[in-house]
Design a protein around this motif. Structure first.
Motif, mmCIF file in Angstrom:
data_model
loop_
_atom_site.group_PDB
_atom_site.id
_atom_site.type_symbol
_atom_site.label_atom_id
_atom_site.label_comp_id
_atom_site.label_asym_id
_atom_site.label_seq_id
_atom_site.Cartn_x
_atom_site.Cartn_y
_atom_site.Cartn_z
ATOM 1 N N VAL A 154 0.050 -30.035 -155.739
ATOM 2 C CA VAL A 154 -1.672 -28.277 -155.305
ATOM 3 C C VAL A 154 -1.860 -27.233 -156.666
ATOM 4 C CG1 VAL A 154 -2.336 -27.044 -153.832
ATOM 5 C CG2 VAL A 154 -1.146 -29.177 -153.363
ATOM 6 N N ALA A 155 -2.470 -27.470 -157.132
ATOM 7 C CA ALA A 155 -3.068 -26.717 -157.907
ATOM 8 C C ALA A 155 -2.773 -25.113 -157.636
ATOM 9 C CB ALA A 155 -3.945 -26.455 -158.705
ATOM 10 N N ALA A 156 -1.618 -23.828 -158.417
ATOM 11 C CA ALA A 156 -2.245 -22.820 -157.455
ATOM 12 C C ALA A 156 -3.032 -21.462 -158.145
ATOM 13 C CB ALA A 156 -0.197 -22.132 -158.362
ATOM 14 N N GLU A 157 -2.895 -20.306 -157.686
ATOM 15 C CA GLU A 157 -4.139 -19.775 -157.972
ATOM 16 C C GLU A 157 -3.407 -18.764 -160.020
ATOM 17 O OE1 GLU A 157 -6.088 -15.129 -156.680
ATOM 18 O OE2 GLU A 157 -4.729 -16.773 -155.511
ATOM 19 N N ALA A 158 -3.963 -19.208 -160.201
ATOM 20 C CA ALA A 158 -3.743 -18.782 -161.894
ATOM 21 C C ALA A 158 -3.561 -17.039 -162.016
ATOM 22 C CB ALA A 158 -5.316 -18.839 -162.810
ATOM 23 N N LEU A 159 -2.920 -16.642 -162.633
ATOM 24 C CA LEU A 159 -2.336 -14.740 -161.921
ATOM 25 C C LEU A 159 -3.279 -14.185 -163.593
ATOM 26 C CD1 LEU A 159 -0.888 -12.663 -162.186
ATOM 27 C CD2 LEU A 159 0.099 -13.582 -164.137
ATOM 28 N N LEU A 160 -4.093 -13.832 -163.289
ATOM 29 C CA LEU A 160 -4.966 -12.988 -164.528
ATOM 30 C C LEU A 160 -4.587 -12.246 -165.362
ATOM 31 C CD1 LEU A 160 -8.544 -13.746 -164.799
ATOM 32 C CD2 LEU A 160 -8.895 -11.293 -162.988
ATOM 33 N N LEU A 161 -4.922 -12.363 -166.596
ATOM 34 C CA LEU A 161 -4.320 -11.516 -167.680
ATOM 35 C C LEU A 161 -5.720 -10.218 -168.181
ATOM 36 C CD1 LEU A 161 -2.532 -14.166 -169.846
ATOM 37 C CD2 LEU A 161 -1.904 -12.402 -168.352
ATOM 38 N N GLU A 162 -5.509 -9.657 -167.578
ATOM 39 C CA GLU A 162 -6.338 -7.963 -168.124
ATOM 40 C C GLU A 162 -6.130 -7.630 -169.166
ATOM 41 O OE1 GLU A 162 -8.220 -6.844 -165.991
ATOM 42 O OE2 GLU A 162 -7.366 -7.666 -164.013
ATOM 43 N N ARG A 163 -7.880 -7.256 -169.793
ATOM 44 C CA ARG A 163 -7.536 -6.964 -171.194
ATOM 45 C C ARG A 163 -6.691 -6.182 -171.475
ATOM 46 N NH1 ARG A 163 -10.004 -10.276 -174.688
ATOM 47 N NH2 ARG A 163 -11.175 -12.160 -173.862
ATOM 48 N N GLY A 164 -5.940 -5.509 -172.032
ATOM 49 C CA GLY A 164 -6.075 -4.042 -172.665
ATOM 50 C C GLY A 164 -4.630 -3.653 -173.465
ATOM 51 N N PRO A 165 -3.213 -4.437 -173.097
ATOM 52 C CA PRO A 165 -2.230 -4.392 -173.586
ATOM 53 C C PRO A 165 -2.022 -5.522 -174.939
ATOM 54 C CG PRO A 165 -1.558 -5.033 -171.058
ATOM 55 C CD PRO A 165 -2.991 -4.685 -171.770
ATOM 56 N N ARG A 166 -1.254 -4.172 -175.803
ATOM 57 C CA ARG A 166 -1.844 -5.577 -176.866
ATOM 58 C C ARG A 166 -0.792 -6.905 -177.035
ATOM 59 N NH1 ARG A 166 -1.335 -0.084 -178.709
ATOM 60 N NH2 ARG A 166 1.150 -0.233 -179.105
ATOM 61 N N THR A 167 -1.066 -7.792 -176.959
ATOM 62 C CA THR A 167 -0.682 -9.201 -176.353
ATOM 63 C C THR A 167 -0.800 -10.223 -177.566
ATOM 64 O OG1 THR A 167 -1.384 -9.062 -174.287
ATOM 65 C CG2 THR A 167 -0.853 -11.201 -174.478
ATOM 66 N N VAL A 168 0.695 -11.315 -177.397
ATOM 67 C CA VAL A 168 0.971 -12.134 -178.048
ATOM 68 C C VAL A 168 1.261 -12.726 -176.994
ATOM 69 C CG1 VAL A 168 1.589 -11.188 -180.026
ATOM 70 C CG2 VAL A 168 3.494 -11.539 -178.190
ATOM 71 N N VAL A 169 0.639 -15.026 -177.946
ATOM 72 C CA VAL A 169 0.853 -15.620 -176.427
ATOM 73 C C VAL A 169 2.269 -16.483 -176.988
ATOM 74 C CG1 VAL A 169 0.090 -17.993 -175.862
ATOM 75 C CG2 VAL A 169 -1.299 -15.933 -175.779
ATOM 76 N N ILE A 170 3.603 -17.102 -176.914
ATOM 77 C CA ILE A 170 4.680 -17.992 -176.706
ATOM 78 C C ILE A 170 4.079 -18.718 -176.695
ATOM 79 C CG2 ILE A 170 7.257 -17.502 -177.352
ATOM 80 C CD1 ILE A 170 6.301 -14.663 -178.589
ATOM 81 N N ALA A 171 4.580 -19.998 -178.029
ATOM 82 C CA ALA A 171 4.536 -21.136 -176.855
ATOM 83 C C ALA A 171 5.797 -22.553 -177.562
ATOM 84 C CB ALA A 171 2.629 -22.134 -178.183
#
Length: 570
Positions: A201-218
């Motif tokens: 069952v698809a779980a509710e996605a965590l909402l990522l607020e804008r603001g913090p200096r962010t990188v995406v690690i794959a």
């Protein structure tokens, strides 16, 4: 011969597995599993199941892992009792840590023959306990039935079962299947009754607020989702070569150096992690920092929490808002300066075919220089990367070559696989064979290419053996052969131990004739020493199974690389 409880139960179980979505079963022969094996053969003969027979259970386990990796649906692996079952452990561990659905079907002696010295009887219930989503010691046919086991097992493997709080996380399931004699008889028809294919069952996605200096690690198995998140957030994308996410405008080149840059890596406030990152200490250090908020999308068996305060999420989404263009721009500017340019070391195909005499002369001159230059690891990785396209599959072994590829290759949307759950060298060829069989099922185009070192190749040499009556996949096993384990050059011990001790205990040099192995197992073989010949071998496959050997320098680094900033020249 008459029917037996074992035969009836086996036919019912195989039919139920097929009814709940299982399409591939890998079989290793044995006595105690004969009723199940015959039921699987009957289903395969009716076109209801793809059956793959392997002599070695470890090879069988990793072949099933590869099939499951590619399809996302659990393949089953079936074996007899005793040490046969134990040989499935490496594949089960990798599946658990990678979040790959897999069904382990182990035949067993009945309870009265356990612990009394009976032949080929050991303690099989619970033998995979730490690495399975669920384990079931089924009743002996006649004492009970196996109805409902297939649905329960497939559901758990797909992550649809909430047992132990693991809902939504796929992995292996162990069905231990005891039986008494007679072990087989005149079997009933395997009648398939279609059932639902369980999905988490698809779980509710965590909402990522804008603001913090962010990188995406794959990391490994992150897939295109990582690029989508980076694009939606306008954040830099640090994508390992095994992630399947190294594409798009936000990919960061030279990420190891940039993570160590105080103005870039030092200012990161949040890291969103998809998949399992394993290829660099720099990423591990970032995810261990207590001042960085780490959001980890869970895919494998263990939660990622290197800093003791990581937030786990089933999925993430990006809140609307204004992008931090200055932050992204700084990363992309630095990335452009660190991108490796291998074009000057690759053949100029346009120039070689040009009608302009001057352009053709320059291209020929460059080609002659390339012919004289021995292949190195960077050129090898680049050639394989350039030859591979979305309809192909690329598999990396846990060798030195995958780290070289991670350091030098640019962005490209290519389906990539690697066993990075535990980053072992086990079963690489077998896994790739399963991926090839699954991706090419039904006549689909494409070639599966496997890039690995010689020790990783030798560790799984038994996977070269395929039955002559089974479909032969299109697969190229590309071996960078430097005569031993030069990946250990990067360990601390390489700078402290005596050279002879290093050779014996770590490098383990060998003089194996790979050509003889290829011929013995019925593979086409080529030994390649130039880039032009390698490009031709990769892009004009003869079909079927090919082993391509590239001799590499035993020790020492490859020639320096040209970077687009001009700071480093080839």
């Amino acid at each position: 011969m008459t029917s037996s409880p074992a035969t009836d139960a086996a036919a019912s179980l195989i039919a139920d597995l097929i009814g709940h979505g299982v399409r591939d079963l890998v079989l290793s022969p044995g006595s105690r599993s004969q009723a199940l094996a015959l039921a699987a053969v009957h289903a395969a003969n009716q076109g209801q199941l793809r059956l793959h027979v392997r002599i070695d259970e470890r090879v069988a386990g990793f072949t099933a892992l590869g099939l499951s990796r590619e399809t996302g649906v659990p393949a089953a692996v079936l074996c007899t009792s005793g040490t046969a079952a134990a040989n499935l452990l490496p594949a089960a561990m990798e599946a658990f840590h990678s979040g790959v659905p897999l069904l382990l079907l182990t035949a067993d002696r009945p309870p009265e023959l356990r612990g009394v010295g009976a032949n080929q009887a050991t303690i099989q219930p619970g033998m995979f306990a730490s690495w399975v989503r669920e384990q079931i010691d089924a009743p002996v046919p006649g004492d009970g039935d196996w109805a409902g086991l297939a649905m329960r097992a497939v559901a758990a493997a797909m992550g649809a079962d909430a047992t132990h709080g693991l809902a939504g996380v796929a992995g292996p399931v162990h069905l231990n299947l005891p039986s008494r004699e007679p072990l087989s008889g005149d079997g009933p028809t395997v009648d398939i009754v279609p059932g639902d294919v369980p999905r988490p069952v698809a779980a509710e996605a965590l909402l990522l607020e804008r603001g913090p200096r962010t990188v995406v690690i794959a990391g490994a198995d992150a897939g295109p989702d990582a690029e989508e998140i980076a694009h939606a957030g306008s954040w830099p994308l640090i994508a390992e070569i095994v992630s399947g996410a190294r594409f798009g405008r936000q990919v960061v080149h030279g990420y190891r150096a940039l993570l160590g840059d105080h103005e870039l890596g030092g200012r990161i406030e949040r890291a969103v992690v998809l998949g399992h990152p394993t290829l660099s200490r720099e990423v591990a250090r970032l995810l261990s920092r207590p001042d960085v908020d780490v959001i980890a999308v869970r895919r494998g068996g263990e939660a990622l929490d290197l800093n003791g305060r990581t937030t786990a999420a089933a999925s993430v989404s990006v809140a609307p808002g204004v992008a931090d263009r200055e932050w992204l721009g700084a990363w992309l500017t630095a990335s452009a300066a660190h991108a490796v340019d291998l074009s000057e070391r690759a053949p100029d195909q346009d120039g070689l075919t040009s009608t302009d005499p001057s352009a053709r002369r320059d291209a020929v001159k460059a080609e002659l220089a390339a012919v004289r230059r021995p292949l190195d690891r960077e050129l090898l990785a680049d050639a394989v990367w350039r030859a591979t396209w979305p309809h192909d599959r690329l598999v990396f072994g846990s060798s030195r070559l995958v780290r070289v590829a991670d350091a030098v290759l640019g962005g490209k949307k290519v389906p990539v696989h690697a066993n990075r759950g535990l980053a072992g060298i086990d079963g690489t060829i077998a896994t790739a064979t399963g991926i090839a069989l699954a991706s090419q099922a039904g006549g689909a185009p494409g070639v599966t290419r496997v890039l690995l070192g010689d020790l990783t190749f030798l560790h799984d040499v038994g996977a070269l053996l395929l039955p002559p009556d089974e479909h032969e996949p299109r697969i190229q096993v590309i071996v960078g052969n430097d005569g031993g384990g030069t990946i250990f050059d990067g360990l601390e011990v390489a700078g402290t131990a005596d050279r002879a001790d290093l050779d014996r205990a770590f490098y383990t040099p060998h003089a194996v004739r790979l050509e003889q192995l290829a011929l013995a197992y019925g593979w086409e073989y080529q030994r390649v020493t130039t880039r032009t010949a390698l490009d031709q071998a990769l892009t004009t496959p003869a079909g079927g199974r090919q082993l391509i050997e590239i001799p590499l320098s035993r020790r020492g680094s490859s020639p320096p690389l040209r970077m687009r900033s001009g700071r480093m020249n080839a």
